[in-house]
Enzyme design. Structure first.
Site, PDB file in Angstrom:
ATOM      1  CG  ASP A   1      32.294  24.057  31.328  1.00 31.48           C
ATOM      2  OD1 ASP A   1      32.157  24.329  30.111  1.00 31.48           O
ATOM      3  OD2 ASP A   1      31.565  24.537  32.212  1.00 31.48           O
TER       4      ASP A   1
ATOM      5  N   GLY B   1      27.271  27.610  36.798  1.00 29.70           N
ATOM      6  CA  GLY B   1      26.362  26.485  36.806  1.00 29.70           C
ATOM      7  C   GLY B   1      26.253  25.827  38.172  1.00 29.70           C
ATOM      8  CG  PHE B   2      28.664  23.390  39.489  1.00 29.79           C
ATOM      9  CD1 PHE B   2      28.293  22.132  39.918  1.00 29.79           C
ATOM     10  CD2 PHE B   2      29.047  23.553  38.172  1.00 29.79           C
ATOM     11  CE1 PHE B   2      28.324  21.066  39.063  1.00 29.79           C
ATOM     12  CE2 PHE B   2      29.077  22.481  37.312  1.00 29.79           C
ATOM     13  CZ  PHE B   2      28.706  21.238  37.748  1.00 29.79           C
ATOM     14  N   GLY B   3      26.895  27.442  41.253  1.00 31.14           N
ATOM     15  CA  GLY B   3      26.633  28.265  42.415  1.00 31.14           C
ATOM     16  C   GLY B   3      27.031  29.708  42.222  1.00 31.14           C
TER      17      GLY B   3
ATOM     18  CB  VAL C   1      31.644  33.265  43.068  1.00 29.07           C
ATOM     19  CG1 VAL C   1      32.997  33.372  43.731  1.00 29.07           C
ATOM     20  CG2 VAL C   1      31.543  31.991  42.255  1.00 29.07           C
TER      21      VAL C   1
ATOM     22  CE  LYS D   1      31.564  27.380  41.867  1.00 28.06           C
ATOM     23  NZ  LYS D   1      32.447  26.675  40.960  1.00 28.06           N
TER      24      LYS D   1
ATOM     25  CB  ILE E   1      32.750  38.414  42.591  1.00 30.87           C
ATOM     26  CG1 ILE E   1      33.051  37.126  43.351  1.00 30.87           C
ATOM     27  CG2 ILE E   1      33.071  39.627  43.443  1.00 30.87           C
ATOM     28  CD1 ILE E   1      34.506  36.980  43.749  1.00 30.87           C
ATOM     29  N   GLY E   2      30.222  36.561  41.011  1.00 28.91           N
ATOM     30  CA  GLY E   2      30.053  35.686  39.864  1.00 28.91           C
ATOM     31  C   GLY E   2      28.952  34.685  40.108  1.00 28.91           C
TER      32      GLY E   2
END
Ligand SMILES: *[C@@H]1O[C@H](CO)[C@@H](O)[C@H](O)[C@H]1NC(C)=O
Ligand SMILES: *[C@@H]1O[C@H](CO)[C@@H](O)[C@H](O)[C@H]1NC(C)=O
Ligand SMILES: *[C@@H]1O[C@H](CO)[C@@H](O)[C@H](O)[C@H]1NC(C)=O
Ligand SMILES: *[C@@H]1O[C@H](CO)[C@@H](O)[C@H](O)[C@H]1NC(C)=O
Ligand SMILES: *[C@@H]1O[C@H](CO)[C@@H](O)[C@H](O)[C@H]1NC(C)=O
Ligand SMILES: *[C@@H]1O[C@H](CO)[C@@H](O)[C@H](O)[C@H]1NC(C)=O
Ligand SMILES: *[C@@H]1O[C@H](CO)[C@@H](O)[C@H](O)[C@H]1NC(C)=O
Ligand SMILES: *[C@@H]1O[C@H](CO)[C@@H](O)[C@H](O)[C@H]1NC(C)=O
Length: 870
Positions: free
Chosen positions: A634, A521-523, A525, A539, A517-518
């Site tokens: 952010d 920058g960090f992974g 989801v 995530k 679903i997404g």
């Protein structure tokens, strides 16, 4: 015949004895649920029932004159739970009575009278005559008049306990007893304030409900009272139903009690089949209880327990308090030293160091007296103030905390970020005046045991070494996150850590990571459904190596303890070898960028204002509402998630670091997204919460406009027809322009309406747009000091504060940015490009640089991601 006679005689005797039984009870006063005035009782009179003369209708509670120990003069008139015998309220806790002292109910009220006729306790003057005293099934003892109106109730005058159905109103408090058998009021209070419930020792706060790991904040309305029921503990608003903060408990109709214990811990327990089941404890950690290790005792947290010792150079007294080992040094008592002051003058004040990595229960809740001062200045402040008994000094933040009037236990910190050094003020007798301040003074004064001196040096050496490693390599403090099993144990012992999931559980929940679903920058989801049917977002962190671990730990430590209605809640995490997962609340409506910039139904103005407000509240909470100041770093529409009813939930604290309040100015190792990055990111200035305010301002402009700031806006100058934004020129020049610059120019010309999303087609007034645009412009001031705080932004949006006046001199940078932005976009041949990353100053140092003064417009436009310290 004779047989039948004797039989009937026996029967009569039998019957009589049954008939007499109630009589024999009646001969003593009956224990009933209601008693009329006038009435008196003593323990002695009701000795058969252990002093009980009132029972609630079903017998759940009783009121009695009784004592908890065998002391003859330790009787209290109390209400207690019958089965568990636990006292929930007592009348004369300040003035115990004897077994022959009276409880007296008259038409004027209830009193506890001593043998000499002296009043030990009484109800205040009442509005009308008392008819009866009743003990209700809830445990509430009430006085009613003849029309059954309540004149007074024990629930409104709590002692140290709250039970189901009782409300502790704002301004009232629970106060601990001095011991388990002695109900005299002690030193701890649970106070209900307009925003929270707090625990205090003397005047020092040591726990706040809203910061508790088990609590969640649901609303921002003012608190009206604290209440407990079958499903939890709640801070409620004045309507009696809006939950401000809650601690969910297992639903149960057993007897449940919340009690502020004599040791200072507030605990909720349930009485199940003759046993007490502890459900909630505040503070959860023993070391956070002010006197857990007595005065100056050093408290070391262990999983499920804590141990106490005396700090180096202190020894334990018989009562458990720690005193200086050197008998020529003594501890002052605050502003109350009866000893001759000339003998103990300022020159004889010295300090015993406790070492680094020290914590104190009150520090998270108090402000430093000064920031940015050296240790010796901090000590001087303490020396000059007789109420000061010790100091805590941050070695990197240089903040100075004074411990005043009372000293509690010292905590050996388990927080990796802690850099406080603690010092205890001591007085040296004039016979051996110290020539140096600690540590040399203290060492010289130590008993001449060579071994002791040696160990002291060794330990000091270790402390210094440790400090150096910490300051040299910022990563040292994260070593606990290495995924070895011993480190795992350490992770588990981090207080407030959320639930830990098994990898298999997550595989099952996400059907082997099927629905993405997404991606950020960090992974990546994924959507998942847990076994309890709750829908979650899982995530999967992609960045591996040290960097990834560090970020993972940051997120866990930060999000796990942050609970606010406008922030995404972390439900748990999973560590599997080098893989890391976060289990988060699932947000049905996705992120703001989709709703705002997408092709779906257009967001109405009212909805936009609500979203702006929710976002501001979430950020304000991050900045000042929780234990550690958190800078999001952010802020952008992709990180603003929407739930049902468009409720805002800010996500992705992956870029945030845990900051103690005074570290915030030193924060430069952050990364963020271009377009929302404040100018200070590109200069060497410090990043602060005001950098988030800048990002918020940029988002606010996008909310007004309904388009990304980073797309060129076609603008027709001059006389504006309608929305003034039609691409066809209307007798004047059409130009393409950077939207934040548009906003500045239209503000200067008072033409706000033209800035609104044209899809709204007039369903918004100029005044409404003006408010948001002005707030946004104030937020993007180039000088961080001129930007409002997020808390002020909330007030401006709510109307509590007047909207600020944008300062054009601090907004002129938008003109440079705008011009460069347009040029760059033109060269690209597109005015609809999403991102504008052409020149990265780090790879192209020849691009326009410092010539523009304090900022670098080119780098602003083009910086990809700012990473690493600058
Ligand atoms: C109760 O006592 C008060 C004085 O203490 C007296 O005025 C009143 O008449 C008494 N009432 C009854 C019902 O005895
Ligand atoms: C008290 O007893 C009555 C009748 O037995 C029952 O209906 C009621 O639910 C009880 N109330 C409580 C609070 O236990
Ligand atoms: C008096 O009021 C209480 C609750 O306010 C009620 O439970 C009780 O039945 C009433 N008693 C009478 C006699 O009306
Ligand atoms: C909430 O409390 C604050 C401070 O006590 C007060 O200024 C404000 O008006 C209150 N808000 C409401 C809605 O009552
Ligand atoms: C407990 O009180 C809260 C807040 O008023 C409410 O939402 C909840 O439904 C109540 N629970 C029960 C079991 O009554
Ligand atoms: C000073 O100390 C005495 C005895 O230790 C105590 O009773 C008194 O309350 C103290 N006064 C202040 C102002 O702390
Ligand atoms: C305190 O010291 C002064 C002079 O230094 C002396 O006159 C006085 O008697 C002393 N008081 C006590 C209580 O020792
Ligand atoms: C000591 O510090 C407290 C709080 O910082 C302050 O209120 C008090 O006035 C100070 N006392 C002196 C003598 O400076």
């Amino acid at each position: 015949m004779g047989f039948s006679f004797s039989l009937s005689l026996a029967a009569i005797f039998f019957l009589l004895s049954w008939a007499l039984l109630p009589l024999s009870i009646v001969s003593h006063p009956v224990s009933t649920y209601s008693i009329h005035a006038n009435f008196t009782a003593t323990n002695f009179q009701f000795i058969d029932t252990y002093g009980t003369f009132l029972s609630s209708q079903n017998g759940t509670f009783k009121a009695s004159i009784s004592n908890l120990d065998q002391q003859p003069s330790h009787y209290y008139f109390s209400v207690s739970h019958a089965d568990s015998n636990s006292v929930i309220w007592s009348a004369n806790r300040n003035a115990p009575m004897s077994s022959s002292d009276e409880v007296s109910l008259t038409t004027n009220g209830l009193t506890v009278v001593g043998e000499a006729g002296n009043v030990l306790w009484s109800t205040p003057p009442l509005n009308s005559e008392v008819d009866a005293m009743q003990l209700l099934e809830t445990g509430n003892l009430v006085l009613v008049d003849a029309r059954n109106n309540t004149l007074w109730e024990s629930f409104q005058h709590p002692t140290d306990t709250i039970v189901v159905g009782q409300r502790i109103r704002i301004g009232t408090s629970l106060q601990s007893a001095v011991s388990d058998v002695d109900m005299l009021p002690g030193d701890y209070r649970l106070e209900v304030t307009d925003g929270d419930a707090v625990l205090q020792w003397n005047t020092m706060t040591y726990w706040e409900l809203s910061m508790d790991a088990k609590a969640s904040k649901n609303s921002n309305v003012n608190v009206s009272f604290l209440e407990m029921n079958e499903s939890g503990l709640y801070l409620l608003g004045s309507d009696g139903s809006t939950i401000v903060t809650q601690v969910a408990l297992t639903y149960a109709s057993d007897f449940r009690i919340g009690k502020l214990g004599s040791e200072g811990r507030f605990s909720i327990s349930r009485f199940v089949s003759d046993n007490w089941l502890l459900e909630f404890a505040a503070p959860a950690e023993n070391c956070r209880i002010p006197l857990f290790c007595r005065k100056i005792g050093l408290c070391t947290s262990k999983p499920l327990s804590a141990s106490c010792s005396c700090p180096l150079q202190f020894r334990s007294q018989i009562d458990g308090e720690c005193v200086p080992m050197d008998s020529s040094l003594s501890l002052p008592s605050a502003c109350n030293d009866t000893r001759n002051t000339s003998q103990f003058n300022i020159n004889s004040v010295t300090y015993i160091g406790l070492g680094s990595g020290m914590d104190y229960f009150a520090i998270d809740f108090m402000n430093p007296v000064r920031n940015g001062i050296s240790l010796s200045l901090c000590q001087d402040l303490c020396s000059a103030n007789c109420s000061c008994l010790g100091i805590f000094h941050g070695s990197s933040s240089l903040s100075c905390y004074l411990l005043e009037n009372y000293l509690g236990s010292i905590i050996l910190s388990s927080k990796p970020t802690n850099d406080y050094w603690g010092y205890i003020k001591v007085l040296a007798s004039s016979s051996s005046p110290p020539k140096h301040k600690f540590p040399i003074a203290a060492l010289v004064l130590l008993p001449s045991s060579g071994f002791l001196i040696l160990t002291t040096f060794v330990i000091l050496g270790i402390v210094c070494l440790r400090k150096n490693t910490l300051s040299k390599t910022g990563t040292a403090k994260w070593s606990r996150c290495d995924s070895s099993s011993s480190a795992d144990l350490e992770i588990i012992s981090i207080p407030g850590l959320p639930r830990r999931f098994d990898y298999e559980e997550l595989v099952a929940a996400t059907e082997n990571f099927k629905t993405q679903i997404g991606k950020g920058g960090f992974g990546t989801v994924y959507k998942g459904t847990l076994s309890d049917k709750s829908v979650v977002a899982v995530k999967k962190m992609t960045s591996l190596g040290v960097e990834g671990k560090k970020e993972f730990c940051t997120e866990i430590a930060v999000i796990g303890n942050v609970h606010h209605v406008n922030l995404v809640r972390l439900k748990g995490f999973c560590v599997r070898a080098r893989q890391r997962f976060l289990v988060l609340e699932y947000m049905s409506k996705g992120s703001l960028d989709r709703t705002l910039f997408g092709n779906g139904p257009v967001l109405e103005w009212g909805e936009r204002v609500e979203i702006a407000l929710g976002t501001a509240r979430g950020l304000a909470y991050l900045h000042s509402g929780c234990e550690h100041k958190i800078i999001h770093c952010d802020v952008k529409p992709q990180n603003i998630l929407l739930h049902d009813n468009l409720q805002v939930k800010i996500s992705d604290f992956g870029l945030s670091k845990l900051l103690s309040p005074e570290q915030s100015g030193l924060y430069t190792t952050m990364r963020g997204t271009r377009g929302y990055l404040a100018p200070e990111w590109l200069t060497s200035s410090a990043i602060s919460d005001k950098s988030d305010v800048y990002g918020y301002g940029m988002v606010l402009l996008e909310i007004v406009r309904g388009r990304k700031n980073s797309t060129l806006q076609t603008w027709s100058d001059g006389i504006s027809g309608g929305d003034g934004l039609s691409t066809s020129s209307y007798g004047s020049e059409t130009r393409s322009i950077y939207f934040p610059l548009c906003a500045l120019e239209m503000h200067e010309q008072n033409r706000y309406l033209e800035l609104a999303d044209r899809r709204l087609e007039g369903r918004v007034t100029s005044e409404e747009v003006e408010k948001l645009v002005r707030i946004a412009l104030c937020c993007v001031h180039e000088d961080p000091a001129l930007r409002p705080t997020m808390a002020n932004v909330v007030s401006m949006l709510e109307g509590g504060l007047p909207v600020g006046e944008p300062r054009v001199d601090s907004l002129n940078f938008l003109r440079y940015y705008g011009r460069r932005f347009t040029e760059v976009s033109r060269k690209e041949g597109s005015n609809e490009q999403d991102e504008f990353g052409l020149y990265d100053p780090s790879t192209n140092p020849t691009s326009e640089t410092a010539t523009n003064g304090s900022y670098n417009s080119m780098s602003y436009l083009s910086s990809q991601q700012v990473s690493g310290p600058r």
